[in-house]
Scaffold this motif. Structure first.
Motif, mmCIF file in Angstrom:
data_model
loop_
_atom_site.group_PDB
_atom_site.id
_atom_site.type_symbol
_atom_site.label_atom_id
_atom_site.label_comp_id
_atom_site.label_asym_id
_atom_site.label_seq_id
_atom_site.Cartn_x
_atom_site.Cartn_y
_atom_site.Cartn_z
ATOM 1 N N ARG A 86 34.725 27.022 36.927
ATOM 2 C CA ARG A 86 32.992 26.564 36.955
ATOM 3 C C ARG A 86 33.412 25.317 36.897
ATOM 4 O O ARG A 86 33.925 24.184 37.411
ATOM 5 C CB ARG A 86 33.598 26.369 34.842
ATOM 6 N N ALA B 273 43.614 37.018 36.158
ATOM 7 C CA ALA B 273 42.280 36.772 35.781
ATOM 8 C C ALA B 273 42.218 35.133 36.195
ATOM 9 O O ALA B 273 43.430 34.396 35.768
ATOM 10 C CB ALA B 273 41.959 36.405 34.951
ATOM 11 N N THR C 115 34.113 34.019 38.257
ATOM 12 C CA THR C 115 35.750 35.004 37.633
ATOM 13 C C THR C 115 35.853 36.413 37.653
ATOM 14 O O THR C 115 35.231 36.838 38.072
ATOM 15 C CB THR C 115 35.186 35.141 36.183
ATOM 16 N N ARG C 116 37.697 35.873 38.239
ATOM 17 C CA ARG C 116 37.508 37.630 38.739
ATOM 18 C C ARG C 116 38.981 37.961 38.070
ATOM 19 O O ARG C 116 39.974 36.973 37.680
ATOM 20 C CB ARG C 116 37.965 37.001 40.047
ATOM 21 N N GLU D 267 29.657 29.771 37.706
ATOM 22 C CA GLU D 267 30.975 30.685 37.298
ATOM 23 C C GLU D 267 30.805 31.457 37.572
ATOM 24 O O GLU D 267 30.691 32.213 38.205
ATOM 25 C CB GLU D 267 30.879 30.823 35.907
ATOM 26 N N THR E 248 33.816 32.804 46.447
ATOM 27 C CA THR E 248 34.019 34.056 45.455
ATOM 28 C C THR E 248 35.163 34.986 46.022
ATOM 29 O O THR E 248 36.002 35.537 45.452
ATOM 30 C CB THR E 248 32.633 35.477 44.547
ATOM 31 N N SER F 252 39.628 32.283 36.668
ATOM 32 C CA SER F 252 37.947 31.475 36.127
ATOM 33 C C SER F 252 37.724 30.078 37.102
ATOM 34 O O SER F 252 38.394 29.323 36.611
ATOM 35 C CB SER F 252 37.718 31.630 34.663
#
Length: 141
Positions: free
Chosen positions: A103, A99, A118-119, A116, A32, A101
């Motif tokens: 997975r 963005a 997502t930022r 998952e 992340t 994402s």
């Protein structure tokens, strides 16, 4: 004696799962952070490079990341950032929404646990001073 062996096996299994889950959480936190850092490097032409960087970073934490599962969005947006709201009277801004994402599956004893990340952020790409209103131009002339 049979009870002691069963208890030992249960402790080993619980310890293994606790270890795997802690590794999964640590890997997700680290990945992340890397996704958040990569938001600053995304532009129109380097999506493949950002994907490759994320795949390499994920491999450091034993995450098998498929480049096809890394989605990158880079598009125009009219949404201003907070500082831009205050400066909106004197300047015009062009912003992009960025963005990423990701997975992937974390495997524990052959079972996959879906993960998952997502930022997103708003990235300023251009600033132009606004033209003064006609009333100001008349006063200056």
């Amino acid at each position: 004696m049979k009870g002691v062996i069963v208890a030992a096996v249960v402790l080993v299994v619980v310890g293994y799962f606790a270890s795997q889950i802690s590794q999964m959480v640590r890997a997700k936190m680290e990945l992340t952070d890397r996704v958040t850092q990569q938001l600053d490097f995304v532009d129109e032409d380097n999506h493949d490079m950002v994907r490759a960087t994320l795949v390499q970073e994920a491999a450091k934490w034993s995450v098998e990341l498929d480049p096809g599962k890394v989605n990158i969005l880079y598009q125009d947006t009219e949404q201003p950032t907070t500082p831009q709201r205050f400066l909106g009277r004197i300047a015009e801004f062009r912003n992009k929404k960025v963005a990423i994402s990701v997975r992937y599956y974390w495997r524990i004893l052959g079972f996959g646990i879906a993960q998952e990340i997502t930022r997103a952020k708003i990235k300023q790409v251009e600033v132009r001073p606004k033209a003064p209103p006609p009333e100001y131009r008349e006063l200056v002339e």
